[in-house]
Design an enzyme around this catalytic site. Structure first.
Site, PDB file in Angstrom:
ATOM      1  N   CYS A 118       0.705  -1.101  -0.168  1.00  0.00           N
ATOM      2  CA  CYS A 118       0.098  -0.029  -0.041  1.00  0.00           C
ATOM      3  C   CYS A 118       1.004   1.311   0.163  1.00  0.00           C
ATOM      4  CB  CYS A 118      -0.780  -0.012   1.174  1.00  0.00           C
ATOM      5  SG  CYS A 118      -1.791   1.510   1.663  1.00  0.00           S
ATOM      6  N   ASP A 308      -5.995  10.407   8.719  1.00  0.00           N
ATOM      7  CA  ASP A 308      -6.542  10.760   7.434  1.00  0.00           C
ATOM      8  C   ASP A 308      -7.007  12.318   7.254  1.00  0.00           C
ATOM      9  OD1 ASP A 308      -6.563   8.398   6.966  1.00  0.00           O
ATOM     10  OD2 ASP A 308      -8.790   7.967   7.383  1.00  0.00           O
TER      11      ASP A 308
HETATM   12  C1  UD1 Z   1      -8.459   2.607   8.940  1.00  0.00           C
HETATM   13  C2  UD1 Z   1      -9.104   3.495   7.862  1.00  0.00           C
HETATM   14  C3  UD1 Z   1      -8.036   4.574   7.342  1.00  0.00           C
HETATM   15  C4  UD1 Z   1      -7.359   5.226   8.472  1.00  0.00           C
HETATM   16  C5  UD1 Z   1      -6.850   4.240   9.635  1.00  0.00           C
HETATM   17  C6  UD1 Z   1      -6.347   4.807  10.887  1.00  0.00           C
HETATM   18  C7  UD1 Z   1     -10.756   2.223   6.815  1.00  0.00           C
HETATM   19  C8  UD1 Z   1     -11.203   1.506   5.527  1.00  0.00           C
HETATM   20  N1  UD1 Z   1      -9.625   2.692   6.721  1.00  0.00           N
HETATM   21  O1  UD1 Z   1      -7.497   1.810   8.184  1.00  0.00           O
HETATM   22  O2  UD1 Z   1      -8.533   5.413   6.455  1.00  0.00           O
HETATM   23  O3  UD1 Z   1      -6.185   6.070   8.118  1.00  0.00           O
HETATM   24  O4  UD1 Z   1      -7.871   3.298  10.027  1.00  0.00           O
HETATM   25  O5  UD1 Z   1      -7.048   6.029  11.166  1.00  0.00           O
HETATM   26  O6  UD1 Z   1     -11.642   2.482   7.892  1.00  0.00           O
HETATM   27  N2  UD1 Z   1      -1.704  -2.450  11.643  1.00  0.00           N
HETATM   28  C9  UD1 Z   1      -0.468  -3.468  11.961  1.00  0.00           C
HETATM   29  N3  UD1 Z   1      -1.339  -4.707  11.842  1.00  0.00           N
HETATM   30  C10 UD1 Z   1      -2.442  -5.089  11.516  1.00  0.00           C
HETATM   31  C11 UD1 Z   1      -3.260  -3.771  11.214  1.00  0.00           C
HETATM   32  C12 UD1 Z   1      -2.881  -2.607  11.394  1.00  0.00           C
HETATM   33  O7  UD1 Z   1       0.627  -3.367  12.421  1.00  0.00           O
HETATM   34  O8  UD1 Z   1      -2.934  -6.253  11.606  1.00  0.00           O
HETATM   35  C13 UD1 Z   1      -0.888  -0.982  11.737  1.00  0.00           C
HETATM   36  C14 UD1 Z   1      -0.968  -0.298  10.605  1.00  0.00           C
HETATM   37  O9  UD1 Z   1      -0.031  -0.570   9.750  1.00  0.00           O
HETATM   38  C15 UD1 Z   1      -0.927   1.093  11.144  1.00  0.00           C
HETATM   39  C16 UD1 Z   1      -1.896   1.156  12.526  1.00  0.00           C
HETATM   40  O10 UD1 Z   1      -1.859  -0.302  12.738  1.00  0.00           O
HETATM   41  O11 UD1 Z   1       0.222   1.647  11.330  1.00  0.00           O
HETATM   42  C17 UD1 Z   1      -3.368   1.446  12.400  1.00  0.00           C
HETATM   43  O12 UD1 Z   1      -3.982   0.891  11.394  1.00  0.00           O
HETATM   44  P1  UD1 Z   1      -5.242   0.416  11.487  1.00  0.00           P
HETATM   45  O13 UD1 Z   1      -6.113   1.309  12.438  1.00  0.00           O
HETATM   46  O14 UD1 Z   1      -5.693  -0.919  11.122  1.00  0.00           O
HETATM   47  O15 UD1 Z   1      -5.768   1.115   9.800  1.00  0.00           O
HETATM   48  P2  UD1 Z   1      -6.857   0.576   8.863  1.00  0.00           P
HETATM   49  O16 UD1 Z   1      -8.110  -0.144   9.706  1.00  0.00           O
HETATM   50  O17 UD1 Z   1      -6.381  -0.296   7.725  1.00  0.00           O
END
Ligand code: UD1
Length: 421
Positions: A118, A308
């Site tokens: 991404c 965001d």
């Molecule tokens: C959602 C939003 C996105 C927003 C983000 C943070 C949607 C569709 N997208 O993305 O617009 O920018 O929340 O507010 O709702 N991480 C891990 N492992 C995981 C999952 C996440 O390490 O399994 C990390 C990510 O790399 C990031 C952090 O956790 O650094 C937060 O990510 P996350 O809250 O999961 O973002 P999304 O749900 O993908």
């Protein structure tokens, strides 16, 4: 490929209606997979990401009908004919991974492609997978796919997220609704989109408490029913457009705007010299006086300053009086808008997760390129106040998250048009 042409300099005055939240809708749509009864979403945004989720759900055997020009999504998952979420769809949009929890919970099995790279950092899905394992699923990663199985169904468990993840909380929340026994999700995300999802699931018969706090408790039930649910207001679209009169001058009212959705953001606007007031229909925004002040911003999970809105806030601070420091703590590599803003005359130094912005009097129009969804709209905001013409190319990023951007801004006096190549 379409571009957006902006002639900067106009003050903005008028009214902008705010759509339903993309990110809430993308989590609510997979909830249809949890029940064999119809789920209808109203106030849905009309965006290409919603079309992608529609395609994905249809590929799994769900019926999804778009009504009232896309504002209503009528869904039904009577039979799940296919339990594989294919790479070709999942790679387009990370939120596709949210079908994993519901499929596992309802069918006891799911095969979901890994989302792949991404533009805004590595964005792994390890937390989604750990949460599923905690609920009793066995997982195997093979050929770029996650093969998940829960023989005899998922089982309630305590799961403590090592870091706050919106998507992983949503996946686990949906999965736990049909698990046997009680699940406690600790260090859960508190975003309004999670609250919206929990409310919808509760209307479907789920037993959930604590959404909006960091501990969510779910008592599993045998089955969920159908319901109709309005998608919550898009706080990111709201915050983005609130910056338009802040950058250009003028006064704009945002229909459906709510302070509780954008609290931390409004505190920074206040410090920058932007007034936000509540009206009967939403929020009104204008500059308090003269030039905007520099402010420092650190992104954080809700209720903190949203990642965001970081790119859009940077667009505002490019012409603020003084030096602002923006620190990005959620995603690595989320300053790709900075080099494009520099092309427009901004003074920005990026060092790792920090960007130092020294305000200049005026930006100048230039040809710039959108690199991701929020970056692209930050360039449009900057262009609205810049001298001369700006052409933003690669606007397909924009169409993922903002419906009718040129209509909404144009109605307030902006000179903005879409140019088809
Ligand atoms: C959602 C939003 C996105 C927003 C983000 C943070 C949607 C569709 N997208 O993305 O617009 O920018 O929340 O507010 O709702 N991480 C891990 N492992 C995981 C999952 C996440 O390490 O399994 C990390 C990510 O790399 C990031 C952090 O956790 O650094 C937060 O990510 P996350 O809250 O999961 O973002 P999304 O749900 O993908």
């Amino acid at each position: 490929m379409d571009s957006i042409l902006v002639r900067g300099g106009a003050e903005l005055n008028g009214v902008i209606p705010i759509a339903g939240a993309k990110n809430a809708c993308l989590a609510l749509m997979p909830a249809t997979l949890l029940s064999d009864e119809p789920l209808t979403l109203t106030n849905a945004p009309r965006l290409s990401d919603i079309k992608t989720m529609t395609q994905l759900l249809q590929s799994l055997g769900a019926e999804v009908t778009s009504l009232q020009d896309g504002k209503v999504l009528a869904m039904s998952s009577h039979d799940l004919s296919n339990l594989t979420a294919d790479y070709d769809i999942v790679r387009k949009m990370r939120a596709s991974f949210l079908v994993l929890g519901p499929m596992l919970a309802r069918a006891g099995r799911a095969v979901v492609s890994l989302p792949g790279g991404c533009a805004i950092g590595a964005r792994p899905v390890d937390l989604h997978l750990k949460a599923m394992e905690a609920l009793g699923a066995t997982l195997e990663l093979r050929d770029g796919y996650v093969y998940a199985e829960a023989k005899g169904g998922l089982k309630g468990a305590v799961f403590d997220f090592p870091l706050v993840s919106v998507g992983a909380t949503e996946n686990a929340l949906m999965a736990a609704t049909l698990a046997k026994g009680t699940t406690e999700l600790r260090n859960a995300a508190r975003e309004p989109e999670i609250v919206d999802l929990a409310r919808c699931l509760r209307k479907m018969g789920a037993r959930i408490e604590g959404e909006g706090t960091s501990t969510i408790t779910i008592e599993g039930v045998d089955r969920l029913t159908g319901t109709t649910h309005p998608v919550v207001t898009d706080r990111i679209e709201l915050g983005t457009y609130m910056l338009a009169p802040a950058i250009c001058g003028g006064e704009v009212e945002f229909l459906g705007g709510r302070i509780d959705l954008v609290g931390a953001f409004c505190e920074k606007l206040d410090a920058a010299g932007i007034s936000v007031s509540e009206t009967e229909r939403g929020l009104k925004v204008k500059r308090k006086n003269g030039r905007v002040n520099a402010v420092d911003v650190i992104t954080a999970p809700f209720p903190g300053f949203p990642t965001d809105l970081q790119a859009q806030m940077m667009a505002l601070l490019c012409t603020a009086e003084g030096v602002s420091v923006l620190e990005e703590r959620i995603f690595e590599n989320r300053f790709m808008h900075a080099p494009e803003l520099i092309r427009m005359g901004a003074k920005i130094d990026v060092h790792g997760g920090q960007a130092t912005v020294t305000g200049v009097e005026k930006l100048r129009g230039a040809r710039v390129m959108a690199t991701d969804l929020r970056a692209s709209v930050s360039l449009i905001l900057a262009a609205l106040a810049a001298e001369g013409e700006t052409v933003v190319s690669r606007v397909y990023h924009l169409d993922r998250g903002y419906e009718r951007v040129e209509e909404k801004l144009g109605a307030c006096g902006a000179s903005i048009e879409r140019v088809s190549s």
